[in-house]
Design a protein around this motif. Structure first.
Motif, PDB file in Angstrom:
ATOM      1  N   VAL A   7      -7.100  -5.179   1.546  1.00  0.00           N
ATOM      2  CA  VAL A   7      -6.028  -4.664   2.403  1.00  0.00           C
ATOM      3  C   VAL A   7      -4.786  -4.387   1.566  1.00  0.00           C
ATOM      4  O   VAL A   7      -4.165  -3.324   1.657  1.00  0.00           O
ATOM      5  CB  VAL A   7      -5.702  -5.684   3.530  1.00  0.00           C
ATOM      6  CG1 VAL A   7      -4.447  -5.265   4.282  1.00  0.00           C
ATOM      7  CG2 VAL A   7      -6.876  -5.804   4.478  1.00  0.00           C
ATOM      8  N   GLU A   8      -4.449  -5.356   0.712  1.00  0.00           N
ATOM      9  CA  GLU A   8      -3.222  -5.234  -0.090  1.00  0.00           C
ATOM     10  C   GLU A   8      -3.217  -3.954  -0.919  1.00  0.00           C
ATOM     11  O   GLU A   8      -2.190  -3.300  -1.069  1.00  0.00           O
ATOM     12  CB  GLU A   8      -3.099  -6.464  -1.004  1.00  0.00           C
ATOM     13  CG  GLU A   8      -1.897  -6.385  -1.920  1.00  0.00           C
ATOM     14  CD  GLU A   8      -1.751  -7.619  -2.812  1.00  0.00           C
ATOM     15  OE1 GLU A   8      -2.615  -8.527  -2.745  1.00  0.00           O
ATOM     16  OE2 GLU A   8      -0.782  -7.638  -3.582  1.00  0.00           O
ATOM     17  N   PHE A   9      -4.385  -3.591  -1.449  1.00  0.00           N
ATOM     18  CA  PHE A   9      -4.431  -2.406  -2.311  1.00  0.00           C
ATOM     19  C   PHE A   9      -5.030  -1.193  -1.596  1.00  0.00           C
ATOM     20  O   PHE A   9      -5.345  -0.199  -2.235  1.00  0.00           O
ATOM     21  CB  PHE A   9      -5.192  -2.741  -3.604  1.00  0.00           C
ATOM     22  CG  PHE A   9      -4.418  -3.707  -4.458  1.00  0.00           C
ATOM     23  CD1 PHE A   9      -3.342  -3.267  -5.218  1.00  0.00           C
ATOM     24  CD2 PHE A   9      -4.711  -5.058  -4.443  1.00  0.00           C
ATOM     25  CE1 PHE A   9      -2.581  -4.159  -5.969  1.00  0.00           C
ATOM     26  CE2 PHE A   9      -3.962  -5.957  -5.188  1.00  0.00           C
ATOM     27  CZ  PHE A   9      -2.898  -5.518  -5.950  1.00  0.00           C
ATOM     28  N   GLY A  10      -5.160  -1.304  -0.279  1.00  0.00           N
ATOM     29  CA  GLY A  10      -5.708  -0.184   0.493  1.00  0.00           C
ATOM     30  C   GLY A  10      -7.002   0.290  -0.146  1.00  0.00           C
ATOM     31  O   GLY A  10      -7.247   1.496  -0.266  1.00  0.00           O
ATOM     32  N   ASP A  11      -7.827  -0.690  -0.512  1.00  0.00           N
ATOM     33  CA  ASP A  11      -8.957  -0.399  -1.390  1.00  0.00           C
ATOM     34  C   ASP A  11     -10.207   0.005  -0.590  1.00  0.00           C
ATOM     35  O   ASP A  11     -11.097  -0.816  -0.375  1.00  0.00           O
ATOM     36  CB  ASP A  11      -9.216  -1.637  -2.255  1.00  0.00           C
ATOM     37  CG  ASP A  11     -10.289  -1.394  -3.279  1.00  0.00           C
ATOM     38  OD1 ASP A  11     -10.823  -0.264  -3.322  1.00  0.00           O
ATOM     39  OD2 ASP A  11     -10.610  -2.328  -4.023  1.00  0.00           O
ATOM     40  N   PHE A  12     -10.214   1.204  -0.112  1.00  0.00           N
ATOM     41  CA  PHE A  12     -11.378   1.727   0.607  1.00  0.00           C
ATOM     42  C   PHE A  12     -11.793   3.017  -0.083  1.00  0.00           C
ATOM     43  O   PHE A  12     -11.168   4.063   0.098  1.00  0.00           O
ATOM     44  CB  PHE A  12     -11.038   1.932   2.080  1.00  0.00           C
ATOM     45  CG  PHE A  12     -10.659   0.642   2.748  1.00  0.00           C
ATOM     46  CD1 PHE A  12     -11.639  -0.186   3.283  1.00  0.00           C
ATOM     47  CD2 PHE A  12      -9.340   0.212   2.777  1.00  0.00           C
ATOM     48  CE1 PHE A  12     -11.307  -1.411   3.862  1.00  0.00           C
ATOM     49  CE2 PHE A  12      -8.994  -1.009   3.337  1.00  0.00           C
ATOM     50  CZ  PHE A  12      -9.975  -1.827   3.881  1.00  0.00           C
ATOM     51  N   GLN A  13     -12.800   2.889  -0.928  1.00  0.00           N
ATOM     52  CA  GLN A  13     -13.195   4.024  -1.773  1.00  0.00           C
ATOM     53  C   GLN A  13     -13.806   5.137  -0.926  1.00  0.00           C
ATOM     54  O   GLN A  13     -14.563   4.884   0.019  1.00  0.00           O
ATOM     55  CB  GLN A  13     -14.211   3.555  -2.833  1.00  0.00           C
ATOM     56  CG  GLN A  13     -13.716   2.391  -3.691  1.00  0.00           C
ATOM     57  CD  GLN A  13     -12.543   2.779  -4.597  1.00  0.00           C
ATOM     58  OE1 GLN A  13     -12.618   3.762  -5.317  1.00  0.00           O
ATOM     59  NE2 GLN A  13     -11.461   2.017  -4.548  1.00  0.00           N
ATOM     60  N   THR A  14     -13.487   6.362  -1.283  1.00  0.00           N
ATOM     61  CA  THR A  14     -13.965   7.514  -0.506  1.00  0.00           C
ATOM     62  C   THR A  14     -15.446   7.759  -0.816  1.00  0.00           C
ATOM     63  O   THR A  14     -15.816   7.859  -1.991  1.00  0.00           O
ATOM     64  CB  THR A  14     -13.169   8.776  -0.893  1.00  0.00           C
ATOM     65  OG1 THR A  14     -11.782   8.450  -0.838  1.00  0.00           O
ATOM     66  CG2 THR A  14     -13.468   9.934   0.032  1.00  0.00           C
ATOM     67  N   PRO A  15     -16.275   7.866   0.217  1.00  0.00           N
ATOM     68  CA  PRO A  15     -17.686   8.186  -0.051  1.00  0.00           C
ATOM     69  C   PRO A  15     -17.801   9.561  -0.725  1.00  0.00           C
ATOM     70  O   PRO A  15     -17.059  10.497  -0.361  1.00  0.00           O
ATOM     71  CB  PRO A  15     -18.339   8.206   1.329  1.00  0.00           C
ATOM     72  CG  PRO A  15     -17.278   7.963   2.319  1.00  0.00           C
ATOM     73  CD  PRO A  15     -15.984   7.707   1.640  1.00  0.00           C
ATOM     74  N   PRO A 115      -3.553   4.456  -1.050  1.00  0.00           N
ATOM     75  CA  PRO A 115      -3.842   3.294  -0.197  1.00  0.00           C
ATOM     76  C   PRO A 115      -3.168   3.365   1.169  1.00  0.00           C
ATOM     77  O   PRO A 115      -1.972   3.626   1.249  1.00  0.00           O
ATOM     78  CB  PRO A 115      -3.288   2.113  -1.016  1.00  0.00           C
ATOM     79  CG  PRO A 115      -2.444   2.695  -2.083  1.00  0.00           C
ATOM     80  CD  PRO A 115      -2.869   4.098  -2.297  1.00  0.00           C
ATOM     81  N   TRP A 116      -3.956   3.104   2.212  1.00  0.00           N
ATOM     82  CA  TRP A 116      -3.418   3.128   3.583  1.00  0.00           C
ATOM     83  C   TRP A 116      -3.010   1.708   3.952  1.00  0.00           C
ATOM     84  O   TRP A 116      -3.781   0.982   4.545  1.00  0.00           O
ATOM     85  CB  TRP A 116      -4.461   3.587   4.594  1.00  0.00           C
ATOM     86  CG  TRP A 116      -5.138   4.887   4.314  1.00  0.00           C
ATOM     87  CD1 TRP A 116      -4.956   5.704   3.242  1.00  0.00           C
ATOM     88  CD2 TRP A 116      -6.118   5.529   5.122  1.00  0.00           C
ATOM     89  NE1 TRP A 116      -5.748   6.800   3.331  1.00  0.00           N
ATOM     90  CE2 TRP A 116      -6.487   6.716   4.490  1.00  0.00           C
ATOM     91  CE3 TRP A 116      -6.727   5.211   6.338  1.00  0.00           C
ATOM     92  CZ2 TRP A 116      -7.440   7.597   5.013  1.00  0.00           C
ATOM     93  CZ3 TRP A 116      -7.660   6.077   6.860  1.00  0.00           C
ATOM     94  CH2 TRP A 116      -8.009   7.267   6.203  1.00  0.00           C
TER      95      TRP A 116
END
Ligand SMILES: C[S@@+](CC[C@H](N)C(=O)[O-])C[C@H]1O[C@@H](n2cnc3c(N)ncnc32)[C@H](O)[C@@H]1O
Length: 549
Positions: A7-15, A115-116
């Motif tokens: 969450v802190e780094f908005g770490d959701f890699q784009t598929p 990051p969101w």
């Protein structure tokens, strides 16, 4: 812990499937970059997709704060020959973007997925992943305190990139929340940055990122000057289905610019002062249901308290779903912000004892608006809270219907702080105002202004733009308008008087107080597209002004 870091780094890699669709779309619509930059590249989904989509690109720059990601991406890219890859572990906030981007030549594509995460979420995590100055939109102290200064760090990043890019020709293509895209564009437009050919392409954030939020691909071209600050919204990553065109008028965004221009004469004077409901930040101890004569609080305690300080309460969900008979009650410890709460100890000793017993919940309220206020204070109260009639709307729902609200068990019904309302002196007045607000023309005007995918679509700022006199004019209800609106805002501290006579008489600035002058200036400022656009009424403070015969 790992989840908190994500969450802190908005770490959701784009598929890769999504980044490939985006790069193919950009290529098919004429982008042909010689240099690609991915400012927060993570594992390099967009670097990989651009390598495939753009065979003529010679330089790829990728930065990320996560050393492991950067190392992994570097290893993967080493196996690809013939192009230049510059992948580095860097903190976005420590890069001099103007310096870096101005040094790049050729067609430039800045692409990615910043990051969101909001600054308030980062605050809760005690994270330092923030720009140094967080009040970058220049909000005033109160807005900052009440959360209006909350922003997504990607908004800050997009703005930094636009500020650095705007003197040169480039394409910025970024995944972000739609609300973030709008705020970044608003900043660019208000600051006269050279941006154009702006579009938002909606994506299914649930499918790609398991996130329940409206998100899009934001495409902006920099180094171009466009006459009209506007952006087109499309249903998907294509130019096939246009949903709407939003833009800026004055200093504010409007959701549907064509519709707004058609109805813009309704954008005028707020005859009433729109308010938010009561704020107390302690629902579990301040809100109750009732069983017989007992009040049951949010932690299921049965409380036998005096009814003096209890008021029937409606919330946003009640208003939006038409549940207008209150099932909840709220403890209002004050009638106005300056009231000393200690009087409760003599007027309602059991209630005072209850408050003292729950002091730990109330004393620990985080918001600094409660600092230096009497103990157990509440916010968003005044004479207007206790008016017998109100017209109210939920601030949180897509439903923009207004409701007439009266009393319940002989007490005025009050709202929580997610609702907006005006106070009226009589039922007839409330019904008239509500009819105007629910009329087709007013609803269309609201829809032209409001972004219904926002977290809080209906705001005081938007409601304050509805000129009820002009709505009444359009509906041929001038007679009732004269009767009711002349006395509108009777619950305000500074009671205004609305004058419905011919406008010329009242433009003598000597009779207009300093406070009202800015309003008059706003009213008389020429509008571009509407000819009969002078104000239908002026507000003149009641005490000071003699009305010309
Ligand atoms: C939403 S992910 C997107 C990653 C990649 N661009 C993609 O599309 O798959 C956001 C990335 O931003 C990185 N990040 C977060 N804060 C950062 C900062 N201050 N500076 C640089 N990168 C940061 C995270 O490590 C993460 O990889």
């Amino acid at each position: 812990m790992i989840a908190a870091k994500k969450v802190e780094f908005g770490d959701f890699q784009t598929p890769l499937e999504l980044s490939s669709e985006i790069t193919a779309f950009l290529r098919d619509n004429g982008e042909s970059p010689s240099v690609v930059v991915e400012p927060t590249c993570g594992l390099g989904s967009f670097i990989t997709a651009t390598i495939e989509a753009f065979p003529n690109t010679h330089d790829f720059y990728g930065f990320d704060i996560n050393l492991q990601y950067v190392a992994e991406l570097g290893r993967n890219l080493n196996q690809r020959n013939g192009r230049h890859y510059h992948i580095e572990c860097k903190n976005f906030f420590q890069i001099d973007w103007s310096h870096f981007l101005s040094g790049l030549s050729g067609n430039l594509l800045v692409i990615g997925n910043p990051p969101w995460v909001t600054n308030s979420a980062l605050g809760l995590l005690e994270s330092k992943n923030l720009p140094e100055k967080t009040n970058f939109q220049g909000r005033n102290g109160f807005a900052a305190k009440t959360g209006k200064a909350n922003f997504d760090i990607s908004e800050w990043m997009l703005i930094k990139l636009l500020e650095a890019l705007h003197p040169k020709k480039a394409c910025l293509a970024m995944l972000c929340k739609t609300a973030t895209a709008r705020k970044a564009l608003r900043h660019a437009w208000l600051n006269n940055l050279h941006v154009g050919k702006c579009s938002l392409h909606l994506i299914d954030a649930k499918k790609h990122f398991n996130a329940s939020v409206e998100a899009c691909l934001l495409v902006i071209h920099t180094g171009v000057v466009e006459k009209e600050p506007k952006a087109f919204v499309y249903t998907d990553i294509s130019f096939r289905d246009k949903l709407s065109t939003f833009g800026i008028t004055g200093r504010e965004l409007v959701a549907d610019i064509d519709e707004y221009l058609r109805l813009r004469d309704i954008d005028g004077v707020p005859y009433y002062k729109w308010r938010s409901g009561v704020k107390h930040d302690a629902a579990s101890v301040m809100e109750f249901t009732k069983q017989g004569k007992s009040y049951i609080n949010g932690i299921n305690e049965q409380c036998d308290l005096e009814s003096k300080y209890f008021f029937p309460l409606l919330k946003s969900s009640d208003l939006a779903n038409g549940r207008l008979s209150p099932e909840r009650f709220v403890l209002l410890t004050q009638k106005k912000p300056s009231d000393d709460t200690l009087v409760i100890s003599t007027k309602a000793p059991k209630t005072w004892e209850y408050l003292v017993r729950h002091a730990s919940s109330l004393d620990q309220r985080r918001s600094i608006i409660y600092e230096k206020r009497p103990r157990f204070s509440i916010f968003g109260i005044g004479e207007y809270t206790f008016s017998p009639w109100k017209v109210a709307i939920s601030g949180l729902y897509k439903n923009s219907r207004f409701q007439v609200i009266g009393t319940f068990q002989k007490k005025p019904i009050v709202f929580d702080d997610t609702c907006c309302f005006i106070s009226c002196q009589s039922e007839d007045e409330a019904r008239f105002a509500c009819e105007l607000l629910n009329s087709d023309i007013c609803q269309q005007f609201l829809r032209s202004l409001v972004f219904f995918d926002a977290k809080r679509p209906v705001t005081i700022d938007v409601l304050n733009r509805i000129d009820l006199k002009r709505v009444a004019d359009r509906l041929h209800r001038q007679k009732e308008a004269r009767k009711f609106l002349s006395d509108a805002a009777g619950f305000d501290d500074k009671q205004p008087l609305l004058v419905f006579e011919a406008k010329g008489k009242y433009t003598d600035r000597r009779i207009i107080s300093k406070n009202s002058r800015h309003l008059l200036d706003r009213l008389t400022r020429p509008r571009k597209t509407v000819s009969a656009n002078l104000p239908s009424a002026y507000i003149i403070p009641r005490k000071r002004t003699k009305i010309p015969a």
